[in-house]
Design a protein around this motif. Sequence first.
Motif, mmCIF file in Angstrom:
data_model
loop_
_atom_site.group_PDB
_atom_site.id
_atom_site.type_symbol
_atom_site.label_atom_id
_atom_site.label_comp_id
_atom_site.label_asym_id
_atom_site.label_seq_id
_atom_site.Cartn_x
_atom_site.Cartn_y
_atom_site.Cartn_z
ATOM 1 N N ASP A 391 58.840 39.007 45.003
ATOM 2 C CA ASP A 391 58.597 40.340 45.045
ATOM 3 C C ASP A 391 57.016 40.695 45.181
ATOM 4 O O ASP A 391 56.760 41.545 45.850
ATOM 5 C CB ASP A 391 58.906 41.075 43.576
ATOM 6 C CG ASP A 391 60.362 41.151 43.434
ATOM 7 O OD1 ASP A 391 61.103 41.297 44.597
ATOM 8 O OD2 ASP A 391 61.054 41.258 42.474
ATOM 9 N N LEU A 392 56.187 39.577 44.772
ATOM 10 C CA LEU A 392 54.797 39.831 44.480
ATOM 11 C C LEU A 392 54.051 38.546 44.594
ATOM 12 O O LEU A 392 54.441 37.671 43.991
ATOM 13 C CB LEU A 392 54.597 40.790 43.376
ATOM 14 C CG LEU A 392 53.268 41.402 42.938
ATOM 15 C CD1 LEU A 392 53.059 42.450 44.096
ATOM 16 C CD2 LEU A 392 53.300 41.801 41.672
ATOM 17 N N PHE A 393 53.114 38.800 45.196
ATOM 18 C CA PHE A 393 52.090 37.670 45.261
ATOM 19 C C PHE A 393 50.768 38.187 44.538
ATOM 20 O O PHE A 393 50.105 39.290 44.899
ATOM 21 C CB PHE A 393 51.561 37.399 46.796
ATOM 22 C CG PHE A 393 50.299 36.253 46.559
ATOM 23 C CD1 PHE A 393 50.654 34.841 46.415
ATOM 24 C CD2 PHE A 393 49.255 36.713 46.774
ATOM 25 C CE1 PHE A 393 49.573 33.992 46.387
ATOM 26 C CE2 PHE A 393 48.033 35.757 46.814
ATOM 27 C CZ PHE A 393 48.412 34.171 46.720
ATOM 28 N N VAL A 394 50.359 37.500 43.520
ATOM 29 C CA VAL A 394 49.258 37.991 42.577
ATOM 30 C C VAL A 394 47.882 37.050 43.041
ATOM 31 O O VAL A 394 48.333 35.703 42.529
ATOM 32 C CB VAL A 394 49.523 37.818 41.040
ATOM 33 C CG1 VAL A 394 48.581 38.315 40.249
ATOM 34 C CG2 VAL A 394 50.841 38.768 40.804
ATOM 35 N N GLY A 395 46.967 37.704 43.615
ATOM 36 C CA GLY A 395 45.883 36.818 43.922
ATOM 37 C C GLY A 395 44.670 37.233 42.935
ATOM 38 O O GLY A 395 45.134 37.565 41.845
ATOM 39 N N ASP A 396 43.420 36.952 43.314
ATOM 40 C CA ASP A 396 42.212 37.186 42.470
ATOM 41 C C ASP A 396 41.967 38.678 42.296
ATOM 42 O O ASP A 396 41.310 38.926 43.468
ATOM 43 C CB ASP A 396 41.266 36.439 42.941
ATOM 44 C CG ASP A 396 39.889 36.509 41.967
ATOM 45 O OD1 ASP A 396 39.930 36.907 40.903
ATOM 46 O OD2 ASP A 396 38.833 35.977 42.413
ATOM 47 N N GLN A 397 42.420 39.437 41.396
ATOM 48 C CA GLN A 397 42.254 40.770 41.212
ATOM 49 C C GLN A 397 42.854 41.771 42.403
ATOM 50 O O GLN A 397 42.606 42.714 42.716
ATOM 51 C CB GLN A 397 40.798 41.104 41.255
ATOM 52 C CG GLN A 397 39.907 40.538 39.969
ATOM 53 C CD GLN A 397 38.697 40.615 40.003
ATOM 54 O OE1 GLN A 397 38.075 42.054 40.580
ATOM 55 N NE2 GLN A 397 37.709 39.903 39.675
ATOM 56 N N GLY A 410 34.366 41.584 52.405
ATOM 57 C CA GLY A 410 33.897 40.087 52.904
ATOM 58 C C GLY A 410 33.213 39.232 52.179
ATOM 59 O O GLY A 410 33.096 39.556 50.799
ATOM 60 N N GLY A 411 32.219 38.328 52.584
ATOM 61 C CA GLY A 411 31.341 37.757 51.686
ATOM 62 C C GLY A 411 31.969 36.522 51.099
ATOM 63 O O GLY A 411 33.096 36.213 51.488
ATOM 64 N N SER A 412 31.708 36.151 49.824
ATOM 65 C CA SER A 412 32.107 35.098 49.288
ATOM 66 C C SER A 412 33.218 35.641 48.450
ATOM 67 O O SER A 412 34.157 34.857 47.896
ATOM 68 C CB SER A 412 31.190 34.454 48.402
ATOM 69 O OG SER A 412 30.688 35.189 47.315
ATOM 70 N N SER A 413 33.583 36.818 48.236
ATOM 71 C CA SER A 413 34.845 37.437 47.229
ATOM 72 C C SER A 413 36.098 37.170 47.947
ATOM 73 O O SER A 413 36.909 36.812 47.096
ATOM 74 C CB SER A 413 34.589 38.793 46.753
ATOM 75 O OG SER A 413 34.686 39.675 47.918
ATOM 76 N N GLN A 414 36.323 37.391 49.025
ATOM 77 C CA GLN A 414 37.437 37.423 49.775
ATOM 78 C C GLN A 414 38.371 38.130 49.075
ATOM 79 O O GLN A 414 39.696 38.049 49.069
ATOM 80 C CB GLN A 414 37.843 35.843 49.996
ATOM 81 C CG GLN A 414 37.118 34.895 50.603
ATOM 82 C CD GLN A 414 37.051 35.156 52.083
ATOM 83 O OE1 GLN A 414 38.143 35.267 52.476
ATOM 84 N NE2 GLN A 414 35.971 35.403 52.766
ATOM 85 N N LEU A 415 37.971 39.407 48.708
ATOM 86 C CA LEU A 415 38.879 40.318 47.655
ATOM 87 C C LEU A 415 39.844 41.193 48.824
ATOM 88 O O LEU A 415 39.080 41.904 49.715
ATOM 89 C CB LEU A 415 37.938 41.189 47.005
ATOM 90 C CG LEU A 415 38.984 42.123 45.996
ATOM 91 C CD1 LEU A 415 40.005 41.474 45.130
ATOM 92 C CD2 LEU A 415 38.100 43.009 45.408
ATOM 93 N N ARG A 416 41.242 41.241 48.673
ATOM 94 C CA ARG A 416 42.016 41.879 49.438
ATOM 95 C C ARG A 416 42.568 43.126 48.789
ATOM 96 O O ARG A 416 42.826 42.966 47.381
ATOM 97 C CB ARG A 416 43.325 40.988 49.998
ATOM 98 C CG ARG A 416 42.714 39.802 50.795
ATOM 99 C CD ARG A 416 43.887 38.926 51.385
ATOM 100 N NE ARG A 416 43.683 37.931 52.299
ATOM 101 C CZ ARG A 416 43.114 36.735 52.455
ATOM 102 N NH1 ARG A 416 42.450 36.771 50.818
ATOM 103 N NH2 ARG A 416 42.898 36.069 52.948
ATOM 104 N N TYR A 417 42.785 44.126 49.451
ATOM 105 C CA TYR A 417 43.253 45.257 48.859
ATOM 106 C C TYR A 417 44.012 45.924 49.665
ATOM 107 O O TYR A 417 43.987 45.975 51.037
ATOM 108 C CB TYR A 417 41.991 46.129 48.373
ATOM 109 C CG TYR A 417 41.018 46.834 49.151
ATOM 110 C CD1 TYR A 417 41.588 48.227 50.108
ATOM 111 C CD2 TYR A 417 40.198 46.152 49.886
ATOM 112 C CE1 TYR A 417 40.734 48.422 51.144
ATOM 113 C CE2 TYR A 417 39.360 46.514 50.638
ATOM 114 C CZ TYR A 417 39.742 47.793 51.435
ATOM 115 O OH TYR A 417 38.696 48.389 52.482
ATOM 116 N N VAL A 418 45.270 46.665 49.404
ATOM 117 C CA VAL A 418 46.262 47.322 49.896
ATOM 118 C C VAL A 418 45.566 48.467 50.584
ATOM 119 O O VAL A 418 45.157 49.262 50.058
ATOM 120 C CB VAL A 418 47.457 47.583 49.119
ATOM 121 C CG1 VAL A 418 48.539 48.129 49.877
ATOM 122 C CG2 VAL A 418 48.073 46.156 48.520
ATOM 123 N N THR A 419 46.022 48.722 51.795
ATOM 124 C CA THR A 419 45.749 49.753 52.669
ATOM 125 C C THR A 419 46.898 50.451 53.422
ATOM 126 O O THR A 419 47.681 49.501 53.992
ATOM 127 C CB THR A 419 44.509 49.720 53.439
ATOM 128 O OG1 THR A 419 43.990 50.900 54.164
ATOM 129 C CG2 THR A 419 44.921 48.572 54.693
#
Length: 669
Positions: A391-397, A410-419
């Motif tokens: 059901d869900l992939f849990v990544g870093d935040q 971008g940058g070093s965080s590679q943080l994805r967020y749903v849009t």
Amino acid sequence: MSEVGERVRAALPAVALLTLATAAVLGLSTLVGIAPAPPVWQLGLTLVAGLLLGIAATDQVRAALTDWQGATAAESGTHRRARRGAAPASSPASPSPSPSPEQQPLEKPRPPRPARPSWPRIGIIALTVAGLVALLWVPQVPVHGVATAIFTFVVGYAAYALPVLPLLLLWPLPRLPRATWPWQLPLVPFVDRRLWTGAELRDLTVATLQYLRERVLTRTTGIALAVLGLLHLVRGNPSLFDGGTSRAGGLIGWLLAEPLRLVFSAGGAIGLLGGILVGAAAVIAASVGRAWGTVTGYAVLAVAVAVPLLGVGAGHWLGFEYYLRTEQGRVVVVAGLSPTHRQAVHDTAVPVDGLSPSLLALLDKGLQVTGNADGDRIARALADPSQAAADLFVGDQFELKAGECFDWIGGSSQLRYVTPCNAAHIGEVTYVGHLPFLTDPGRDAVDAAAKAVCEQSYGAYLGVPYGQSFLPLEKPMLPPGWTARPVIACSVGAVGPWTLKGTKTVAALQQKVPWGAATGCKVEVPDALRVTAEQPNTRCVAPGPEQRLAVQGGGFAMDLEFAAIGKAAGGAKIGAACLDGADLGNGYTFEVGADGVIEIFKLTGGQPVKLAASAKPKNAGPPTTASTPLQVTCKPTADGGIELTAFSTGNRKATAVDKTNPVTRLSPG
């Protein structure tokens, strides 16, 4: 009896022992399925070789038989009681007369038991055992890994029994009288600075053969060598060059068994080595029985024969690695000692057809599993990832679900967020699910399997199998470290303000692929695709020659909008194409000229032939001064032709059906 008759009679016990033992071991190995029955001529050759071994061991076996007969006679004499004469009734108190020498019982004294080994011998053996135990049985020793690798390379799995073997030296077995091996002769070229004479070579050869005959046919050396050769044979004749022999009989087993296998077949070689093992065990048991009694001798014989043969026999089925591979159009589990060795094959019933390129590459390399059942489960899960969807992939935040679109910081965080998918985004999640591994197969295998699962699930999401679309897969998202059945997420790169699920989209402007224009053309992909012809009379196609996708019998629909190209473009045309990806000179083009008319051309070897054209546009500007929307389709017809259609504003429509040698391998451009 003649001298020849005496020799034949003396050789009969040894010939019978070695020949019958060879035949028995060969038959047993065939019966339990360890080796196939050899052809008749190799069977006969094997029995002849067993007979010759018996002749070679005549003296040793005869001496052992004499020892055994002596032990039996000694035990019989010990339990024989002397006859007692009855005392005269008239003189009960009179002493019985001493029996005469002729009346003494025929008792044969038991041979003296061997003396205790000397203390220096015991000390050396103890140090040897302690050193081997530390090197091979104690992982905490710093050189344990190196020592194990060396010993297993030389003697294979027998390396783990090496610490026990020196204990056998505490029991020195008797040997037949023979001259000492002439150790001076090999030094003749160095000491006397000359080559050997014929007599010296003959003496050296005879002495060496006698020494080897005694060691191989009558000592524990013969049992050890036979075990190494048998390990190599029953474990599937592994190659010396891929590390497989280290899990069988090692280098020595390979050197012993391979020549025998080539001459006598695997079954014949097993029979011969088994015969040598039984013969040596019988001679050793006779020596033990002579000194310690026949019961002890029988026990030693049983242990010396049963333990090696049972251990080697178990090695035919146990101790293998299992790999998922492909064979004859199926995914199979191969039991072997290395990725390239095959001992047994199990069919998982999963066909190769429909598997993704990365999954096929992973299976060609060999994916390690724990057994047949584990291989069945993993093969089915990799071939059909929907069985393990999550059901869900849990990544870093962040958290992602299949079908969601996302953006990222971008940058070093590679943080994805749903849009929202109808807003700007850089990717869309096509699959979230588990990898089927319960034990860690290694990071390389996890990465390869994750890529294979993403490719395998690609078609189920987009409706177009992986490899028949330009849309690129992003690197799979994996959890850090290792967990059983890790959850992964698969995604495709940014493709525009819409969702891809079920669209059967095979190409889009924002995809991250090299558009690779041909010579004389310039392709730029800033916020939109820009194709510029840098010289007159040049046809520019994007994606260019670097993208060789061509779908046999595939149909495409393209929704395009061209910005005004300006009056400076002169007679330049805009449009779309369905071309053979392997040869951009063949296919169909939809071109809008300066007058706004849509024309459909067929390209053959780069030469255009017009198939159809639309009317002039009504209430729509030309491409030099106004934007031009264009929708085109290329799809196969039921009768084998290709139907071509183009629409635009201003009531422009052009249609054609090509049935004359149509181009059926097409790619959008």
